[in-house]
Design an enzyme around this catalytic site. Structure first.
Site, PDB file in Angstrom:
ATOM      1  CG  ASP A 129       7.413  28.551 -18.143  1.00 34.78           C
ATOM      2  OD1 ASP A 129       7.921  29.352 -17.344  1.00 34.78           O
ATOM      3  OD2 ASP A 129       6.245  28.647 -18.557  1.00 34.78           O
ATOM      4  CG  HIS A 177      31.181  35.759  -6.513  1.00 39.93           C
ATOM      5  ND1 HIS A 177      30.032  36.272  -7.036  1.00 39.93           N
ATOM      6  CD2 HIS A 177      30.842  34.553  -6.014  1.00 39.93           C
ATOM      7  CE1 HIS A 177      29.045  35.418  -6.829  1.00 39.93           C
ATOM      8  NE2 HIS A 177      29.508  34.373  -6.205  1.00 39.93           N
ATOM      9  CD  GLU A 190      24.726  35.600  -9.433  1.00 43.13           C
ATOM     10  OE1 GLU A 190      23.497  35.466  -9.550  1.00 43.13           O
ATOM     11  OE2 GLU A 190      25.342  35.391  -8.368  1.00 43.13           O
ATOM     12  CE  LYS A 210      20.400  35.111  -7.152  1.00 39.61           C
ATOM     13  NZ  LYS A 210      21.780  35.010  -7.662  1.00 39.61           N
TER      14      LYS A 210
HETATM   15  P1  NDP Z   1       3.078  21.950 -26.730  1.00 32.11           P
HETATM   16  O1  NDP Z   1       1.737  22.539 -26.818  1.00 32.11           O
HETATM   17  O2  NDP Z   1       4.040  22.313 -27.774  1.00 32.11           O
HETATM   18  O3  NDP Z   1       2.810  20.363 -26.647  1.00 32.11           O
HETATM   19  C1  NDP Z   1       3.776  19.429 -26.819  1.00 32.11           C
HETATM   20  C2  NDP Z   1       3.450  18.610 -28.050  1.00 32.11           C
HETATM   21  O4  NDP Z   1       4.605  17.905 -28.444  1.00 32.11           O
HETATM   22  C3  NDP Z   1       2.411  17.555 -27.758  1.00 32.11           C
HETATM   23  O5  NDP Z   1       1.127  18.037 -27.866  1.00 32.11           O
HETATM   24  C4  NDP Z   1       2.744  16.478 -28.764  1.00 32.11           C
HETATM   25  O6  NDP Z   1       1.987  16.713 -29.917  1.00 32.11           O
HETATM   26  C5  NDP Z   1       4.205  16.734 -29.120  1.00 32.11           C
HETATM   27  N1  NDP Z   1       5.096  15.635 -28.706  1.00 32.11           N
HETATM   28  C6  NDP Z   1       6.028  15.048 -29.492  1.00 32.11           C
HETATM   29  N2  NDP Z   1       6.675  14.103 -28.808  1.00 32.11           N
HETATM   30  C7  NDP Z   1       6.135  14.042 -27.571  1.00 32.11           C
HETATM   31  C8  NDP Z   1       6.400  13.247 -26.415  1.00 32.11           C
HETATM   32  N3  NDP Z   1       7.356  12.318 -26.391  1.00 32.11           N
HETATM   33  N4  NDP Z   1       5.686  13.499 -25.289  1.00 32.11           N
HETATM   34  C9  NDP Z   1       4.728  14.445 -25.270  1.00 32.11           C
HETATM   35  N5  NDP Z   1       4.430  15.227 -26.347  1.00 32.11           N
HETATM   36  C10 NDP Z   1       5.130  15.022 -27.490  1.00 32.11           C
HETATM   37  O7  NDP Z   1       3.792  22.228 -25.357  1.00 32.11           O
HETATM   38  P2  NDP Z   1       3.297  21.975 -23.886  1.00 32.11           P
HETATM   39  O8  NDP Z   1       1.907  21.437 -23.796  1.00 32.11           O
HETATM   40  O9  NDP Z   1       4.378  21.185 -23.258  1.00 32.11           O
HETATM   41  O10 NDP Z   1       3.255  23.465 -23.296  1.00 32.11           O
HETATM   42  C11 NDP Z   1       4.444  24.077 -22.885  1.00 32.11           C
HETATM   43  C12 NDP Z   1       4.406  25.557 -23.213  1.00 32.11           C
HETATM   44  O11 NDP Z   1       3.248  26.164 -22.655  1.00 32.11           O
HETATM   45  C13 NDP Z   1       5.577  26.272 -22.623  1.00 32.11           C
HETATM   46  O12 NDP Z   1       6.152  27.084 -23.612  1.00 32.11           O
HETATM   47  C14 NDP Z   1       4.969  27.136 -21.524  1.00 32.11           C
HETATM   48  O13 NDP Z   1       5.712  28.300 -21.312  1.00 32.11           O
HETATM   49  C15 NDP Z   1       3.595  27.425 -22.065  1.00 32.11           C
HETATM   50  N6  NDP Z   1       2.527  27.765 -21.131  1.00 32.11           N
HETATM   51  C16 NDP Z   1       2.703  27.760 -19.773  1.00 32.11           C
HETATM   52  C17 NDP Z   1       1.676  28.056 -18.913  1.00 32.11           C
HETATM   53  C18 NDP Z   1       1.944  27.961 -17.442  1.00 32.11           C
HETATM   54  O14 NDP Z   1       2.991  27.476 -17.044  1.00 32.11           O
HETATM   55  N7  NDP Z   1       1.031  28.375 -16.552  1.00 32.11           N
HETATM   56  C19 NDP Z   1       0.355  28.400 -19.405  1.00 32.11           C
HETATM   57  C20 NDP Z   1       0.239  28.303 -20.849  1.00 32.11           C
HETATM   58  C21 NDP Z   1       1.304  28.014 -21.662  1.00 32.11           C
HETATM   59  P3  NDP Z   1       1.556  15.530 -30.874  1.00 32.11           P
HETATM   60  O15 NDP Z   1       1.355  14.324 -30.029  1.00 32.11           O
HETATM   61  O16 NDP Z   1       0.318  16.025 -31.522  1.00 32.11           O
HETATM   62  O17 NDP Z   1       2.727  15.369 -31.798  1.00 32.11           O
END
Ligand code: NDP
Length: 401
Positions: A254, A351, A71, A238
């Site tokens: 997200d 705008h 936009e 909005k």
């Molecule tokens: P991930 O599954 O990618 O998890 C994040 C991973 O990053 C962790 O498991 C961890 O793995 C690693 N990590 C590294 N550094 C850190 C830190 N400092 N803090 C925390 N984790 C860290 O992503 P999310 O669980 O965040 O899920 C987000 C995604 O899920 C988005 O894309 C979203 O769109 C989607 N989603 C959304 C839904 C909803 O909103 N209803 C439903 C389902 C999915 P490790 O510790 O093993 O390295």
């Protein structure tokens, strides 16, 4: 046997769509191998313009913030709002945990069950996602919420540190399911209503920054409409999400989750209301915004998409809490700029320049013709596509020196 559509390569899918040759080639040229792994039936990338809030002062630190938005004028307004907030924005952070829900019907005795099995429930969570415990996160609490006579939600409060945490929460919830087997859970899923991640930002604006006390009073009065009128509240929110969602999107987060949570919070007392509140306080215009917001700086699309990582690096090497404060600060600036515009004569004037750029492109102007067309359109009292086209033709017919 012929391949199913989802088994085709991106270029084969484009061919199967029977597009015009130039469109097919253009879409094909915008493919990226990384993004091809992100969604099913991938065909191409969809580009968005990305601008930047050049300088916003938040808790004594200067930030530049990327915004991805289609936009016109939103980025200019956010910059304007940031300048008006020259005293800086102050961030107040509450809790930082996600909520996961286990949905039960007729869960008599679930409270006692949880009290009795608390250690087991916490051990299961740790077993399911040990790495988040190493990072200092994990299951914080388990609470029971009775929603109706028959429906119960067992809420798992989970600290996901710098990740948005949807997958982390769902992983832990699914591991808990067998323990609760006797209650025959309907299902488990995170809640996007992130009320355990409330962030508040406040900002004080000097009257002279916005054209005087009278404009400030008008902003307060305008904002008050959004507290009582859902028509005004929807538009004001909005505009707020113009800023918030643009930063959320640019940083690979997200935006549907953030918006859903924000709109639910705007209706928390049963009526949908404006999320920002402006008052006159201690001789200044005082703005305040509280929002449940769940975003990450790792995981999800952020870790997968180089575009998101690069955009995030414009803000700096920040953690999820800082990012949440930055996003809300841009939202406050965006809202201030919109209200200031309305209070001082309408937003159309501001705008116009960007709208006319879009109109010039729409009527076929080349990049080097746009500025000349816009400067002529600005001086006219009535403008539409035919007027823009006529001016384009005039410019093309003028002798070049
Ligand atoms: P991930 O599954 O990618 O998890 C994040 C991973 O990053 C962790 O498991 C961890 O793995 C690693 N990590 C590294 N550094 C850190 C830190 N400092 N803090 C925390 N984790 C860290 O992503 P999310 O669980 O965040 O899920 C987000 C995604 O899920 C988005 O894309 C979203 O769109 C989607 N989603 C959304 C839904 C909803 O909103 N209803 C439903 C389902 C999915 P490790 O510790 O093993 O390295």
């Amino acid at each position: 046997m012929s391949k199913k559509f989802y088994e085709l390569t991106p270029d084969e899918r484009l061919l199967a769509l029977n597009l015009k040759e130039d469109i097919r080639l253009s879409l094909s040229s915008r493919q990226s191998p990384v993004n091809a792994q992100m969604v099913e039936n991938y065909i191409s990338d969809f580009r968005m313009p990305m601008g930047v809030v050049h300088d916003i002062l938040i808790d004594e630190q200067h930030f530049s913030v990327p915004m991805a938005i289609e936009e016109p004028s939103v980025v200019a307004a956010a910059n304007n709002g940031a300048k008006m907030l020259s005293n800086g924005v102050h961030v107040i952070m509450a809790d930082t945990a996600m909520i996961g829900q286990m949905l039960l019907i007729g869960a008599a005795g679930v409270d006692e069950f949880i009290d009795l099995h608390r250690d087991e429930i916490f051990a299961k969570a740790k077993q399911a996602k040990p790495s988040i415990y190493k990072r200092g996160g994990g299951l914080r609490d388990v609470r029971v919420r009775n929603i109706s006579k028959t429906e119960t939600s067992v809420d798992f409060i989970i600290d996901t540190k710098d990740a948005m945490g949807a997958n982390i929460v769902n992983t832990i919830l699914e591991a808990e399911l067998p323990l609760f087997e006797k209650f025959v859970p309907l299902g488990v899923i995170l809640s996007n209503y992130a009320t355990n991640q409330l962030v508040t930002v406040t900002g004080d604006v000097d009257f002279e920054r916005i054209g005087g006390r009278e404009v400030a009073q008008k902003i307060v009065a305008l904002n008050h409409f959004s507290k009582n009128d859902p028509y005004r509240a929807t538009t004001e929110n909005k505009g707020l999400f113009n800023g918030i969602s643009a930063v959320v999107l640019a940083t690979g987060n997200d935006w549907r989750a953030v918006e859903a949570s924000g709109h639910a919070y705007a209706s928390r007392d049963g009526q949908y209301r404006g999320l920002v509140t402006w008052t006159i306080l201690n001789g200044k215009l005082h703005g305040e915004l509280t929002l449940p917001i769940s975003v990450g700086t790792v995981g999800g699309a952020i870790s997968a998409m180089p575009d998101a990582k690069q955009a995030l690096s414009i803000i700096g090497d920040v953690n999820a809490d800082t990012l949440r404060g930055v996003i809300l600060s841009v939202g406050l600036a965006q809202n201030l700029a919109a209200l200031k515009s309305i209070a001082s004569g309408g937003i159309q004037r501001g705008h116009m320049r960007m709208q006319y750029r879009a109109l010039a492109m729409q009527v076929g102007a080349k990049t080097d013709e746009i500025t000349a067309i816009v400067s002529r359109l600005i001086s006219l009292s009535y403008v539409d596509a035919s007027v823009a086209k006529k001016i384009l033709m005039e410019i093309r017919n003028e002798p070049k020196n």
